[in-house]
Write a protein that holds these residues in place. Structure first.
Motif, PDB file in Angstrom:
ATOM      1  N   VAL A   4       0.882  -1.128   0.065  1.00 38.40           N
ATOM      2  CA  VAL A   4       0.185   0.168  -0.055  1.00 38.40           C
ATOM      3  C   VAL A   4       1.010   1.430   0.109  1.00 38.40           C
ATOM      4  O   VAL A   4       0.803   2.197  -0.799  1.00 38.40           O
ATOM      5  N   PRO A   5       1.923   1.265   0.875  1.00 40.91           N
ATOM      6  CA  PRO A   5       2.783   2.685   0.723  1.00 40.91           C
ATOM      7  C   PRO A   5       3.350   2.828  -0.764  1.00 40.91           C
ATOM      8  O   PRO A   5       3.217   3.993  -0.923  1.00 40.91           O
ATOM      9  N   TRP A  23       0.808   4.026  -3.165  1.00 34.21           N
ATOM     10  CA  TRP A  23       0.406   5.450  -2.841  1.00 34.21           C
ATOM     11  C   TRP A  23       1.546   6.361  -3.538  1.00 34.21           C
ATOM     12  O   TRP A  23       1.187   7.430  -3.913  1.00 34.21           O
ATOM     13  N   MET A  59       0.765   8.946  -6.570  1.00 40.17           N
ATOM     14  CA  MET A  59       1.092  10.261  -6.397  1.00 40.17           C
ATOM     15  C   MET A  59       2.032  10.703  -7.560  1.00 40.17           C
ATOM     16  O   MET A  59       1.767  11.696  -7.930  1.00 40.17           O
ATOM     17  N   ILE A  62      -2.630  16.673  -5.981  1.00 41.04           N
ATOM     18  CA  ILE A  62      -2.156  16.087  -4.538  1.00 41.04           C
ATOM     19  C   ILE A  62      -2.457  17.082  -3.583  1.00 41.04           C
ATOM     20  O   ILE A  62      -2.974  16.437  -2.490  1.00 41.04           O
ATOM     21  N   LEU A  63      -2.369  18.227  -3.686  1.00 41.02           N
ATOM     22  CA  LEU A  63      -2.399  19.134  -2.480  1.00 41.02           C
ATOM     23  C   LEU A  63      -3.965  19.411  -2.232  1.00 41.02           C
ATOM     24  O   LEU A  63      -4.511  19.919  -1.416  1.00 41.02           O
ATOM     25  N   GLY A 103      -6.821  17.512  -2.720  1.00 34.45           N
ATOM     26  CA  GLY A 103      -7.313  16.620  -1.823  1.00 34.45           C
ATOM     27  C   GLY A 103      -7.041  15.226  -2.150  1.00 34.45           C
ATOM     28  O   GLY A 103      -6.291  14.840  -2.817  1.00 34.45           O
ATOM     29  N   LEU A 104      -7.717  14.250  -1.253  1.00 34.33           N
ATOM     30  CA  LEU A 104      -7.309  12.906  -1.148  1.00 34.33           C
ATOM     31  C   LEU A 104      -7.986  12.212  -2.438  1.00 34.33           C
ATOM     32  O   LEU A 104      -9.153  12.161  -2.421  1.00 34.33           O
ATOM     33  N   MET A 158      -8.296   7.974  -4.204  1.00 32.01           N
ATOM     34  CA  MET A 158      -7.457   6.785  -4.328  1.00 32.01           C
ATOM     35  C   MET A 158      -6.525   6.586  -5.691  1.00 32.01           C
ATOM     36  O   MET A 158      -5.892   5.569  -5.706  1.00 32.01           O
ATOM     37  N   TRP A 166       6.020  17.715  -4.753  1.00 32.24           N
ATOM     38  CA  TRP A 166       5.549  16.216  -4.289  1.00 32.24           C
ATOM     39  C   TRP A 166       5.678  15.483  -5.428  1.00 32.24           C
ATOM     40  O   TRP A 166       5.963  14.194  -5.420  1.00 32.24           O
ATOM     41  N   TRP A 211       7.050   7.065   3.487  1.00 30.19           N
ATOM     42  CA  TRP A 211       6.455   7.100   4.891  1.00 30.19           C
ATOM     43  C   TRP A 211       6.265   8.713   5.146  1.00 30.19           C
ATOM     44  O   TRP A 211       5.286   8.786   5.794  1.00 30.19           O
ATOM     45  N   ILE A 214       5.479  10.910   3.213  1.00 34.29           N
ATOM     46  CA  ILE A 214       4.198  11.150   2.438  1.00 34.29           C
ATOM     47  C   ILE A 214       2.824  10.189   2.825  1.00 34.29           C
ATOM     48  O   ILE A 214       1.968  10.948   3.174  1.00 34.29           O
ATOM     49  N   PHE A 215       3.116   9.068   3.200  1.00 37.21           N
ATOM     50  CA  PHE A 215       2.048   8.201   3.576  1.00 37.21           C
ATOM     51  C   PHE A 215       1.479   8.640   4.972  1.00 37.21           C
ATOM     52  O   PHE A 215       0.005   8.431   5.212  1.00 37.21           O
ATOM     53  N   ARG A 219       1.529  11.853   6.155  1.00 36.47           N
ATOM     54  CA  ARG A 219       0.855  13.217   6.254  1.00 36.47           C
ATOM     55  C   ARG A 219      -0.608  13.225   6.275  1.00 36.47           C
ATOM     56  O   ARG A 219      -1.293  12.413   5.461  1.00 36.47           O
ATOM     57  N   ASP A 249      -2.710  15.439   5.480  1.00 37.55           N
ATOM     58  CA  ASP A 249      -3.179  16.251   4.175  1.00 37.55           C
ATOM     59  C   ASP A 249      -3.020  15.454   2.812  1.00 37.55           C
ATOM     60  O   ASP A 249      -4.157  15.306   2.066  1.00 37.55           O
ATOM     61  N   ILE A 250      -1.957  14.814   2.674  1.00 39.19           N
ATOM     62  CA  ILE A 250      -1.746  13.956   1.220  1.00 39.19           C
ATOM     63  C   ILE A 250      -1.474  12.392   1.572  1.00 39.19           C
ATOM     64  O   ILE A 250      -1.513  11.786   0.572  1.00 39.19           O
ATOM     65  N   GLY A 251      -1.399  12.052   2.790  1.00 39.68           N
ATOM     66  CA  GLY A 251      -1.093  10.731   2.877  1.00 39.68           C
ATOM     67  C   GLY A 251      -2.215   9.860   3.418  1.00 39.68           C
ATOM     68  O   GLY A 251      -2.936  10.287   4.125  1.00 39.68           O
ATOM     69  N   LEU A 252      -2.217   8.646   2.717  1.00 39.85           N
ATOM     70  CA  LEU A 252      -3.281   7.641   3.153  1.00 39.85           C
ATOM     71  C   LEU A 252      -3.333   7.279   4.766  1.00 39.85           C
ATOM     72  O   LEU A 252      -4.464   7.386   5.134  1.00 39.85           O
ATOM     73  N   TRP A 308      -4.344  10.281   6.627  1.00 45.39           N
ATOM     74  CA  TRP A 308      -5.632  10.981   6.509  1.00 45.39           C
ATOM     75  C   TRP A 308      -6.585   9.821   7.248  1.00 45.39           C
ATOM     76  O   TRP A 308      -7.699  10.321   8.001  1.00 45.39           O
TER      77      TRP A 308
END
Lengths: 266, 90, 287
Positions: free
Chosen positions: A18-19, A22, A26, A34-35, A37-38, A40, A232, C119, C121-122, C124, C126-129, C132
């Motif tokens: 998963v990481p 992610w 991105m 990216i900034l 909102g989140l 998937m 980012w 990690w 990023i992950f 954070r 605001d932007i990390g799963l 969040w």
């Protein structure tokens, strides 16, 4: 029972992936997304981040530099470690155990301890900011590791093979290259993989010993931090690209690694 | 060699270590040693005992320098005793 | 039985020279630095053991040493049992076997600073799963300002990064157990726990020793990942030994104290690796 095993393994692999997903996710997004909102998966798929890296020489040269010194280091480590591992697996000699232990302590020593003298040493012999300097510095931990792994593989080869070859009139170098090395092919593959891996992932020494010409990709990545904040998207793309070489290498040696594992010798 | 910042005491120190190693090599070639068990919990060869002795001495120095106000020479003298004891009865 | 032959030294000589060049020369330099007060190349004074005294009595270093031991202890306590458990679940045959092997090796192949970046990023909010998800579950989580969050994040990152190594080592140890053992256990109707306790664990002993040694050493010199993730903060919560050392040597350019500290650090490593090595060779002998 088997179902429970599958669930445990599946969860662990999910945790591993998963990481990384992610990061990949991105790298295909623009910074505003990216900034903003989140999400998937990328809403507006873009390759712009990768374009930045492939068109800017200071970016892609970072990759070439890293690959260059890593390859150099793997070659040096293997070529000196092969005969030494043979000596350790076949002979007893004066101070052999202490020598082996001394080699291992270098694998254990924190690179931070050697940082300053390395900088001075390579500057004084005019090798600062060259690929060979990083390759040599990484030998500090890769050569002991290579000797260690190869010794394990070589001890698995019966001694009778050596003796038969000598009776058949082979000289030592000829026997070593023609007969012995093919026998431990998997071992060499596995060792090369580990040397590549540890040299590729190391940053502290590589960064200290280089400034411009041999700058590794890991150090170039700090460029994404600028006055306007962190870029980012490009950072993620660069990160994804650093994962690829390792995956390629493990893909090529996967059979050797599996064999090495089957022998219980990794 | 200038960047290595040599001083007389450190040069003597490394010279001594090198001399000990050379001496041990010659000794081993002349009369190879046999593993034996002394007061240390594991059976050791001569080289092992030298290593244990030197490592112990280093820690002894750290102990004296770190926790007391004694001169460092006291640690050195104590280390010599320790080294001798380990080599002889270890 | 190995033959005693001192000519084998010729085969070892290249390794010896190469490693001596990268290890002994720098080590001598560190020793030289540690007894002097150095301003520049020509201006330096012999100060004896003063730096050692200063370093050994420095509370900042005591703290970071303590943090380091706690951290390495936590790493071992989590990663070793987890690694064994994962190794037991890994398939041994078929195409899944090599696929699982490759997937598990991925974290090991990522440059350490990129591990930190992932990690960073992950986690954070605001932007990390992860950040969040935790925050939207109502758990206030911020690794940049909360000490225990930072600590846990660094630990999870290490588990993510290195458990695979333990698992792969154990897997190779498990593969070396002949099938006969399992058949015998099946005939005796041994429980899964009994099989593990009396067949698998004893066979894993030597690999586990290697795994413990590697994980202890590597976690003891961890630098890049926490540096990228938290920069050692908040405060000094995740400043480990290597980072304290680099700060001293490069940040403040205190060559003397940094060198003395390096040697103390090295002596700790030397003692621990000697203990492991002795245990390992002793284990080989009794086997």
């Amino acid at each position: 029972m088997t179902l429970r095993k599958k669930v445990v393994l599946g969860l662990y692999i999910l945790f591993l992936l998963v990481p990384i997903y992610w990061l990949l996710n991105m790298s295909f997004k623009s910074n505003t997304e990216i900034l903003g909102g989140l999400s998937m998966w990328p809403q507006s798929f873009t390759l712009a981040n990768y374009q930045v890296i492939f068109t800017d020489p200071s970016w892609y040269e970072g990759y070439l530099n890293s690959l260059y010194y890593v390859t150099l280091n793997t070659l040096i480590s293997l070529s000196v470690a092969l005969p030494a591992a043979y000596a350790f697996s076949r002979y007893r000699f004066l101070g052999d155990k202490h020598l082996f232990f001394w080699l291992l302590t270098n694998r254990m020593a924190p690179p931070a301890v050697f940082l300053l003298p390395f900088f001075q040493l390579y500057s004084s012999i005019g090798l600062f900011d060259t690929h060979i300097a990083v390759a040599l510095a990484h030998c500090l931990f890769n050569v002991p590791l290579a000797v260690w792994i190869l010794e394990g593989f070589m001890s698995g080869v019966p001694k009778e093979i050596d003796e038969t070859a000598y009776i058949d009139g082979y000289s030592f170098p000829k026997f070593f290259v023609k007969i012995f090395i093919p026998l431990i092919g998997s071992g060499i593959g596995v060792t090369a993989f580990f040397c590549f891996m540890f040299s590729w992932v190391e940053l502290l020494l590589a960064r200290t010993l280089t400034s411009v010409n041999a700058k590794p990709i890991a150090a170039v990545m700090t460029r994404t931090v600028s006055a306007s904040g962190i870029d980012w998207g490009v950072l993620a793309a660069a990160g994804v690209l650093t994962i690829l070489p390792g995956m390629l290498v493990i893909w090529f040696v996967r059979n050797h690694v599996a064999k090495g594992f089957a022998l219980g010798r990794v | 060699m200038d960047w290595m910042a040599w001083t007389l005491p450190t040069a003597l120190f490394f010279g001594t270590i090198a001399a000990i190693l050379a001496g041990m090599t010659v000794w081993e070639l002349r009369s190879p040693c046999i593993e034996r068990k002394g007061f240390l919990p594991i059976s050791t060869t001569r080289g092992d005992r030298l290593f244990i002795g030197l490592l112990g001495s280093a820690y002894l120095h750290l102990l004296v320098v770190g926790t007391t106000d004694w001169s460092v020479w006291i640690a050195s003298v104590l280390s010599l005793f320790w080294l001798f004891a380990v080599m002889r009865w270890g | 039985m190995k033959v005693y032959n001192n000519k084998a030294w010729w085969l070892v000589l290249p390794v010896f020279l190469l490693v001596a060049f990268s290890a002994i020369v720098p080590m001598m330099t560190v020793v030289n630095y540690s007894v002097q007060d150095i301003f520049d190349h020509s201006t330096r004074y012999f100060v004896g053991v003063d730096w050692y005294k200063q370093v050994l009595q420095d509370t900042r270093l005591h703290d970071s040493l303590l943090r380091q031991f706690i951290y390495s202890g936590c790493v071992l306590l989590i990663e070793i049992p987890l690694g064994i458990a994962i190794a037991l679940t890994m398939p041994t045959k078929g195409r899944w076997a090599s696929l699982v092997l490759i997937v598990m090796a991925i974290p090991l192949l990522i440059p350490w600073n990129v591990v930190g970046t992932i990690w960073q990023i992950f986690g954070r909010a605001d932007i990390g799963l992860m950040g969040w998800a935790l925050n939207s579950l109502g758990i206030s989580y911020n690794y940049a300002s909360n000490t225990s969050d930072a600590w846990v994040t660094v630990l999870i990152m290490d588990v993510w990064h290195w458990t695979s190594l333990v698992a792969l080592l154990c897997y190779s140890g498990l593969r070396a157990i002949p099938d006969v053992y399992y058949q015998a256990a099946r005939i005796d109707r041994a429980s899964a726990w009994a099989v593990f306790r009396h067949i698998q664990l004893p066979k894993l002993k030597s690999v586990l020793l290697i795994a413990v040694m590697l994980r202890f050493m590597d976690s003891f010199m961890i630098y890049t990942e926490p540096f990228v993730l938290t920069g050692g903060g908040p405060g000094n919560a995740t400043t480990f030994l290597s980072q304290t050392l680099t700060q001293m040597a490069i940040g403040q350019f205190d060559l003397g104290p940094a060198a003395a500290f390096s040697l103390v650090y090295f002596l700790i490593i030397l003692l621990v690796s000697w203990l492991f090595y002795t245990a390992m060779t002793h284990n080989d002998k009794t086997r």
